[in-house]
Write a protein that holds these residues in place. Structure first.
Motif, PDB file in Angstrom:
ATOM      1  N   ILE A  48      -0.693   7.434  -1.336  1.00 41.36           N
ATOM      2  CA  ILE A  48      -1.510   8.511  -0.761  1.00 41.36           C
ATOM      3  C   ILE A  48      -0.924   9.868  -1.131  1.00 41.36           C
ATOM      4  N   ALA A  49       0.394  10.007  -1.046  1.00 39.31           N
ATOM      5  CA  ALA A  49       1.040  11.286  -1.356  1.00 39.31           C
ATOM      6  C   ALA A  49       0.826  11.669  -2.821  1.00 39.31           C
ATOM      7  N   VAL A  50       0.994  10.725  -3.731  1.00 42.74           N
ATOM      8  CA  VAL A  50       0.799  11.020  -5.150  1.00 42.74           C
ATOM      9  C   VAL A  50      -0.660  11.364  -5.430  1.00 42.74           C
ATOM     10  N   LEU A  51      -1.573  10.575  -4.884  1.00 40.20           N
ATOM     11  CA  LEU A  51      -2.995  10.853  -5.109  1.00 40.20           C
ATOM     12  C   LEU A  51      -3.402  12.170  -4.461  1.00 40.20           C
ATOM     13  N   GLY A  52      -2.807  12.481  -3.311  1.00 43.06           N
ATOM     14  CA  GLY A  52      -3.094  13.752  -2.648  1.00 43.06           C
ATOM     15  C   GLY A  52      -2.593  14.936  -3.450  1.00 43.06           C
ATOM     16  N   GLU A  53      -1.462  14.764  -4.102  1.00 40.86           N
ATOM     17  CA  GLU A  53      -0.871  15.842  -4.894  1.00 40.86           C
ATOM     18  C   GLU A  53      -1.453  15.915  -6.303  1.00 40.86           C
ATOM     19  N   ASP A  54      -1.614  14.758  -6.950  1.00 40.74           N
ATOM     20  CA  ASP A  54      -1.991  14.717  -8.362  1.00 40.74           C
ATOM     21  C   ASP A  54      -3.477  14.488  -8.610  1.00 40.74           C
ATOM     22  N   GLY A  55      -4.188  13.956  -7.628  1.00 44.28           N
ATOM     23  CA  GLY A  55      -5.584  13.591  -7.860  1.00 44.28           C
ATOM     24  C   GLY A  55      -5.687  12.188  -8.443  1.00 44.28           C
ATOM     25  N   GLU A  56      -6.819  11.869  -8.999  1.00 45.54           N
ATOM     26  CA  GLU A  56      -7.096  10.528  -9.513  1.00 45.54           C
ATOM     27  C   GLU A  56      -6.050  10.100 -10.542  1.00 45.54           C
ATOM     28  N   ARG A  57      -5.586   8.852 -10.399  1.00 45.82           N
ATOM     29  CA  ARG A  57      -4.578   8.292 -11.296  1.00 45.82           C
ATOM     30  C   ARG A  57      -4.859   6.808 -11.506  1.00 45.82           C
ATOM     31  N   THR A  58      -4.403   6.298 -12.645  1.00 48.01           N
ATOM     32  CA  THR A  58      -4.494   4.855 -12.877  1.00 48.01           C
ATOM     33  C   THR A  58      -3.338   4.180 -12.126  1.00 48.01           C
ATOM     34  N   GLN A  59      -3.464   2.871 -11.951  1.00 44.97           N
ATOM     35  CA  GLN A  59      -2.378   2.144 -11.304  1.00 44.97           C
ATOM     36  C   GLN A  59      -1.109   2.238 -12.141  1.00 44.97           C
ATOM     37  N   LEU A  60      -1.230   2.227 -13.471  1.00 45.39           N
ATOM     38  CA  LEU A  60      -0.050   2.364 -14.325  1.00 45.39           C
ATOM     39  C   LEU A  60       0.600   3.735 -14.131  1.00 45.39           C
ATOM     40  N   ASP A  61      -0.211   4.789 -14.004  1.00 49.78           N
ATOM     41  CA  ASP A  61       0.333   6.120 -13.711  1.00 49.78           C
ATOM     42  C   ASP A  61       1.132   6.089 -12.409  1.00 49.78           C
ATOM     43  N   LEU A  62       0.589   5.392 -11.414  1.00 50.90           N
ATOM     44  CA  LEU A  62       1.253   5.314 -10.106  1.00 50.90           C
ATOM     45  C   LEU A  62       2.564   4.538 -10.191  1.00 50.90           C
ATOM     46  N   VAL A  63       2.584   3.492 -11.007  1.00 55.59           N
ATOM     47  CA  VAL A  63       3.827   2.739 -11.219  1.00 55.59           C
ATOM     48  C   VAL A  63       4.890   3.664 -11.799  1.00 55.59           C
ATOM     49  N   LYS A  64       4.523   4.434 -12.812  1.00 56.34           N
ATOM     50  CA  LYS A  64       5.474   5.334 -13.464  1.00 56.34           C
ATOM     51  C   LYS A  64       5.922   6.452 -12.529  1.00 56.34           C
ATOM     52  N   ARG A  65       4.974   7.037 -11.800  1.00 53.52           N
ATOM     53  CA  ARG A  65       5.264   8.203 -10.952  1.00 53.52           C
ATOM     54  C   ARG A  65       6.129   7.825  -9.756  1.00 53.52           C
ATOM     55  N   THR A  66       5.852   6.658  -9.154  1.00 57.08           N
ATOM     56  CA  THR A  66       6.567   6.254  -7.939  1.00 57.08           C
ATOM     57  C   THR A  66       7.796   5.402  -8.222  1.00 57.08           C
ATOM     58  N   ARG A  67       7.889   4.854  -9.437  1.00 59.12           N
ATOM     59  CA  ARG A  67       8.961   3.926  -9.819  1.00 59.12           C
ATOM     60  C   ARG A  67       8.894   2.642  -8.984  1.00 59.12           C
ATOM     61  N   MET A  68       7.706   2.359  -8.438  1.00 58.70           N
ATOM     62  CA  MET A  68       7.488   1.093  -7.743  1.00 58.70           C
ATOM     63  C   MET A  68       7.025   0.068  -8.780  1.00 58.70           C
ATOM     64  N   ASP A  69       7.234  -1.217  -8.494  1.00 58.35           N
ATOM     65  CA  ASP A  69       6.783  -2.233  -9.438  1.00 58.35           C
ATOM     66  C   ASP A  69       5.267  -2.408  -9.347  1.00 58.35           C
ATOM     67  N   LYS A  70       4.690  -3.037 -10.376  1.00 60.68           N
ATOM     68  CA  LYS A  70       3.234  -3.201 -10.462  1.00 60.68           C
ATOM     69  C   LYS A  70       2.660  -3.956  -9.271  1.00 60.68           C
ATOM     70  N   VAL A  71       3.372  -4.977  -8.823  1.00 65.33           N
ATOM     71  CA  VAL A  71       2.883  -5.781  -7.700  1.00 65.33           C
ATOM     72  C   VAL A  71       2.809  -4.940  -6.429  1.00 65.33           C
ATOM     73  N   SER A  72       3.832  -4.129  -6.163  1.00 65.94           N
ATOM     74  CA  SER A  72       3.833  -3.277  -4.966  1.00 65.94           C
ATOM     75  C   SER A  72       2.712  -2.255  -5.009  1.00 65.94           C
ATOM     76  N   VAL A  73       2.493  -1.651  -6.176  1.00 63.07           N
ATOM     77  CA  VAL A  73       1.417  -0.670  -6.313  1.00 63.07           C
ATOM     78  C   VAL A  73       0.070  -1.349  -6.119  1.00 63.07           C
ATOM     79  N   SER A  74      -0.116  -2.499  -6.740  1.00 64.23           N
ATOM     80  CA  SER A  74      -1.384  -3.217  -6.618  1.00 64.23           C
ATOM     81  C   SER A  74      -1.657  -3.631  -5.176  1.00 64.23           C
ATOM     82  N   ARG A  75      -0.639  -4.158  -4.512  1.00 62.59           N
ATOM     83  CA  ARG A  75      -0.784  -4.595  -3.118  1.00 62.59           C
ATOM     84  C   ARG A  75      -1.110  -3.403  -2.213  1.00 62.59           C
ATOM     85  N   ALA A  76      -0.387  -2.305  -2.369  1.00 61.97           N
ATOM     86  CA  ALA A  76      -0.637  -1.110  -1.558  1.00 61.97           C
ATOM     87  C   ALA A  76      -2.033  -0.555  -1.833  1.00 61.97           C
ATOM     88  N   ALA A  77      -2.438  -0.549  -3.099  1.00 63.62           N
ATOM     89  CA  ALA A  77      -3.769  -0.044  -3.464  1.00 63.62           C
ATOM     90  C   ALA A  77      -4.865  -0.896  -2.828  1.00 63.62           C
TER      91      ALA A  77
END
Length: 155
Positions: A48-77
């Motif tokens: 939410i914080a990244v999307l609130g600050e950066d706007g629309e992003r792909t899940q891969l962008d979110l993985v890179k930006r947050t340094r979270m793994d793909k599974v965590s990003v996918s589950r949270a999304a």
């Protein structure tokens, strides 16, 4: 001939341990804001914080930006989408990719939580003066950059 004594690990002086403990305690303090008031996990709030600050992003962008793994990003999304806080749509340029953005409800949570998170950060940093805060941020950025570079060199 005596062999050199192996270095002994002292956790309280071991940088990864200190960073982890500090990050956990600071995150727990800030988590009070988004967990208690909005039922969000740390991973969900990060998206939410990244999307609130950066706007629309792909899940891969979110993985890179947050340094979270793909599974965590996918589950949270998925959780945030189910709660109506984010919208996930298939990318027009890549059918395998999903773009995420905040819904109006997600934007309202971001706008409520962000100021409270900043206040919690200020509380945590209250014992440091302005120059110490700047130095801390600079040093953390340098450590992160060095660790990222070292990861790139690993086999």
């Amino acid at each position: 001939m005596t062999r050199p004594r192996p270095a002994s690990l002292k956790l309280d002086a071991f940088l990864p341990y200190r960073l982890s403990v500090a990050a956990n305690v600071v995150s727990q303090r800030v988590a009070r804001v988004y967990a208690e008031q909005h039922g969000l996990s740390t991973q969900e709030w990060r998206l939410i914080a990244v999307l609130g600050e950066d706007g629309e992003r792909t899940q891969l962008d979110l993985v890179k930006r947050t340094r979270m793994d793909k599974v965590s990003v996918s589950r949270a999304a998925r959780t945030l989408e189910a709660r109506g806080l984010v919208r996930r749509v298939t990318s027009q340029s890549d059918a395998r990719s999903r773009k995420l953005s905040l819904t109006a409800a997600g934007r309202r949570i971001y706008e409520r939580v962000a100021p409270a998170a900043l206040a919690a950060e200020a509380e945590v940093l209250a014992g440091l003066n302005v120059s110490e805060r700047a130095l801390l941020r600079s040093l953390l950025e340098r450590v992160e950059r060095a660790a990222s570079e070292a990861l790139g060199r690993d086999p």
